[in-house]
Scaffold this active site. Structure first.
Site, mmCIF file in Angstrom:
data_model
loop_
_atom_site.group_PDB
_atom_site.id
_atom_site.type_symbol
_atom_site.label_atom_id
_atom_site.label_comp_id
_atom_site.label_asym_id
_atom_site.label_seq_id
_atom_site.Cartn_x
_atom_site.Cartn_y
_atom_site.Cartn_z
ATOM 1 N N TYR A 173 -2.243 33.968 -11.395
ATOM 2 C CA TYR A 173 -3.070 33.518 -10.273
ATOM 3 C C TYR A 173 -4.507 33.336 -10.767
ATOM 4 O O TYR A 173 -5.450 33.942 -10.281
ATOM 5 C CB TYR A 173 -2.987 34.549 -9.153
ATOM 6 C CG TYR A 173 -3.532 34.138 -7.816
ATOM 7 C CD1 TYR A 173 -3.578 32.797 -7.412
ATOM 8 C CD2 TYR A 173 -3.984 35.090 -6.923
ATOM 9 C CE1 TYR A 173 -4.073 32.440 -6.177
ATOM 10 C CE2 TYR A 173 -4.476 34.746 -5.669
ATOM 11 C CZ TYR A 173 -4.524 33.418 -5.302
ATOM 12 O OH TYR A 173 -5.028 33.063 -4.062
ATOM 13 N N VAL A 206 -5.626 48.381 -25.849
ATOM 14 C CA VAL A 206 -6.301 47.394 -25.005
ATOM 15 C C VAL A 206 -6.322 47.884 -23.563
ATOM 16 O O VAL A 206 -5.308 48.369 -23.041
ATOM 17 C CB VAL A 206 -5.611 46.014 -25.068
ATOM 18 C CG1 VAL A 206 -6.317 45.022 -24.159
ATOM 19 C CG2 VAL A 206 -5.567 45.484 -26.500
ATOM 20 N N LEU A 207 -7.462 47.760 -22.925
ATOM 21 C CA LEU A 207 -7.597 47.998 -21.493
ATOM 22 C C LEU A 207 -7.634 46.648 -20.787
ATOM 23 O O LEU A 207 -8.434 45.784 -21.151
ATOM 24 C CB LEU A 207 -8.896 48.765 -21.205
ATOM 25 C CG LEU A 207 -9.333 48.847 -19.736
ATOM 26 C CD1 LEU A 207 -8.331 49.644 -18.899
ATOM 27 C CD2 LEU A 207 -10.742 49.449 -19.624
ATOM 28 N N CYS A 211 -5.024 43.605 -13.628
ATOM 29 C CA CYS A 211 -3.883 43.134 -14.429
ATOM 30 C C CYS A 211 -2.980 42.159 -13.698
ATOM 31 O O CYS A 211 -2.016 41.656 -14.296
ATOM 32 C CB CYS A 211 -3.069 44.326 -14.913
ATOM 33 S SG CYS A 211 -2.326 45.304 -13.570
ATOM 34 N N TRP A 213 -0.026 40.468 -11.962
ATOM 35 C CA TRP A 213 1.403 40.778 -11.979
ATOM 36 C C TRP A 213 1.913 41.111 -13.384
ATOM 37 O O TRP A 213 3.111 41.227 -13.591
ATOM 38 C CB TRP A 213 2.185 39.615 -11.386
ATOM 39 C CG TRP A 213 2.070 39.532 -9.892
ATOM 40 C CD1 TRP A 213 2.850 40.170 -8.977
ATOM 41 C CD2 TRP A 213 1.138 38.756 -9.137
ATOM 42 N NE1 TRP A 213 2.462 39.844 -7.695
ATOM 43 C CE2 TRP A 213 1.408 38.976 -7.763
ATOM 44 C CE3 TRP A 213 0.089 37.895 -9.477
ATOM 45 C CZ2 TRP A 213 0.682 38.375 -6.746
ATOM 46 C CZ3 TRP A 213 -0.642 37.299 -8.464
ATOM 47 C CH2 TRP A 213 -0.347 37.535 -7.119
ATOM 48 N N GLY A 214 1.007 41.247 -14.344
ATOM 49 C CA GLY A 214 1.383 41.845 -15.614
ATOM 50 C C GLY A 214 1.717 40.925 -16.764
ATOM 51 O O GLY A 214 2.124 41.403 -17.833
ATOM 52 N N SER A 233 -3.978 46.648 -6.397
ATOM 53 C CA SER A 233 -2.984 46.002 -5.547
ATOM 54 C C SER A 233 -1.635 46.703 -5.691
ATOM 55 O O SER A 233 -1.036 46.706 -6.766
ATOM 56 C CB SER A 233 -2.837 44.523 -5.910
ATOM 57 O OG SER A 233 -1.678 43.980 -5.305
ATOM 58 N N CYS A 394 -11.280 24.730 -2.956
ATOM 59 C CA CYS A 394 -11.540 25.179 -4.332
ATOM 60 C C CYS A 394 -11.375 24.046 -5.334
ATOM 61 O O CYS A 394 -12.189 23.895 -6.254
ATOM 62 C CB CYS A 394 -10.620 26.341 -4.688
ATOM 63 S SG CYS A 394 -10.951 27.853 -3.781
#
Length: 414
Positions: A173, A206-207, A211, A213-214, A233, A394
């Protein structure tokens, strides 16, 4: 759509409904009269033009002084202009929802207003008590620790079943990167994911801040990194955890509460949800959690510096109806905040046209889902209209050039 199901997205649809213009005579007092509104728009259009069909049956051409986007609009009710003059983009959306104006291509109209953002000035922004009310509503949505959870829930927890229908299979997204390579959305999103991961190549730890949906965390883990991925979320975390690869730790954590140090940090279009008041906290997190010599890859959406002050003086349609607490980035201010914390700004790459294309494809997917009756239960016609307007608004912003998306690498001094 099932009318018996609980209404989903109601928090967004309600949005700025309390910011309507009220009695028409009051709106006239602030707008200075219908034709003065048209005159101000005409004077401010240095590039492009609008063919406006007016409620009295006449047609007026606005602008036309220089090359640019050509747009068409049909005004069915003078009240639409009153809403624009008093409520800015919030009023313009409310007029569209009420059926007071239409266009064969609203994206072109939004692009035209963005192209001429500097010369139009306040012609398309909220004024007087409407500006103050919008600012107050935005203040109530500020991103305190509690406010952030509420704001994230309102938008990102609309449901994984909803987002999965019109995003690509990576569930990204954020802007894809087409880089001139066709119009396959999934391919372009995977190219974007790889381009972010490349900026922290070789990082053992890594941070990831925000994130989603991964999908980026999965890419980093597949490359051998141990990833700590944070979000507020519940829906996104549930999806990501079900598909987690070994080496990824998904946490419901506010970035302000993160401790520990990492070889790399990544964050894709999360900073727009931070709010200007908390920009220093975001950079403090990066400086605190990044090891000396480490790299942070950030993808962010910015608005042109010369437009920022007018934008920040009120709250626009997106902040009021779509992303509570949101704020686009002022790049020059971000550079200063990074430099003050010993973070070198390197290898910036901008690709705003790719975001316009991403939004166009999302809208096509969304419209197809609606037309085929596949929208999950609970989303009513008002929400559908709001979402379609959001995607067009947008896209027009990016096509008009006033809004951009970029990636940058921040390098912490050794």
């Amino acid at each position: 759509m099932n009318s018996q199901a609980p209404i989903r997205g109601a928090e967004l649809v309600v949005g700025g409904s309390r910011l309507g213009i009220g009695p028409q005579w009051l709106a006239r007092a602030f707008s200075g009269g219908i034709h003065k509104i048209l005159d101000r728009i005409d004077a401010g259009l240095e590039h492009g033009s609008i063919e406006a069909a007016l409620p009295n049956g006449t047609v007026r051409r606005l602008g036309g002084k220089g090359e640019g986007t050509r747009a068409e609009v049909t005004l069915r009710d003078w009240r639409a202009l009153l809403r624009l003059a008093t409520g800015g983009s919030v009023g313009w959306y409310q007029a569209w929802e009420a059926g007071e104006w239409d266009s064969p291509d609203p994206v072109a109209l939004f692009a035209l207003f963005m192209e001429n953002g500097a010369t139009l000035g306040n012609a398309g922004r909220a004024h007087g008590p409407w500006r103050w009310a919008a600012r107050l509503l935005h203040w109530f949505h500020r991103n305190t620790r509690t406010g952030s959870k509420r704001n994230i829930h309102a938008h990102y927890d609309l449901g994984n079943d909803f987002y999965a229908l019109w995003l690509d299979p990576t569930m990204s997204y954020s802007s894809a990167r087409f880089d001139g390579g066709g119009s396959d959305l999934e391919v372009a999103q995977r190219r974007k994911i790889a381009s972010v991961a490349d900026r922290v190549a070789g990082a053992e730890t890594v941070l990831e801040i925000g994130c989603g949906w991964g999908s980026l965390a999965a890419e980093l883990a597949a490359r051998g990194s141990r990833v700590t991925a944070i979000s507020l979320s519940d829906e996104q975390l549930a999806w990501a955890r079900e598909r987690a690869l070994p080496g990824v730790d998904f946490r419901k954590t506010d970035y302000r509460d993160m401790t520990g140090q990492f070889d790399g940090i990544v964050s894709v279009e999360m900073v727009e949800a931070v709010g200007r008041e908390y920009w220093p906290d975001f950079f403090d997190c990066i400086a605190r959690c990044l090891k000396p010599g480490g790299r942070a890859a950030i993808q962010y959406i910015s608005i042109r510096d010369d437009l920022f002050d007018g934008y920040a003086a009120s709250a626009d349609f997106i902040q009021t109806y779509v992303f509570p607490g949101g704020m686009l980035i002022r790049e020059s201010e971000f550079r200063r905040l990074a430099a003050a914390r010993g973070l070198a700004w390197e290898d910036q790459a901008s690709f705003g046209a790719d975001y316009a294309e991403t939004l166009r494809l999302w809208r096509e997917n969304f419209d197809r889902v609606v037309a085929e009756g596949r929208l999950p239960p609970g989303f009513d016609e008002r929400f559908v209209g709001l979402w379609r307007f959001y995607l067009m608004y947008c896209e027009g912003g990016f096509r008009g050039g006033g809004i951009d998306v970029a990636q940058v690498t921040l390098v912490k001094g050794g």
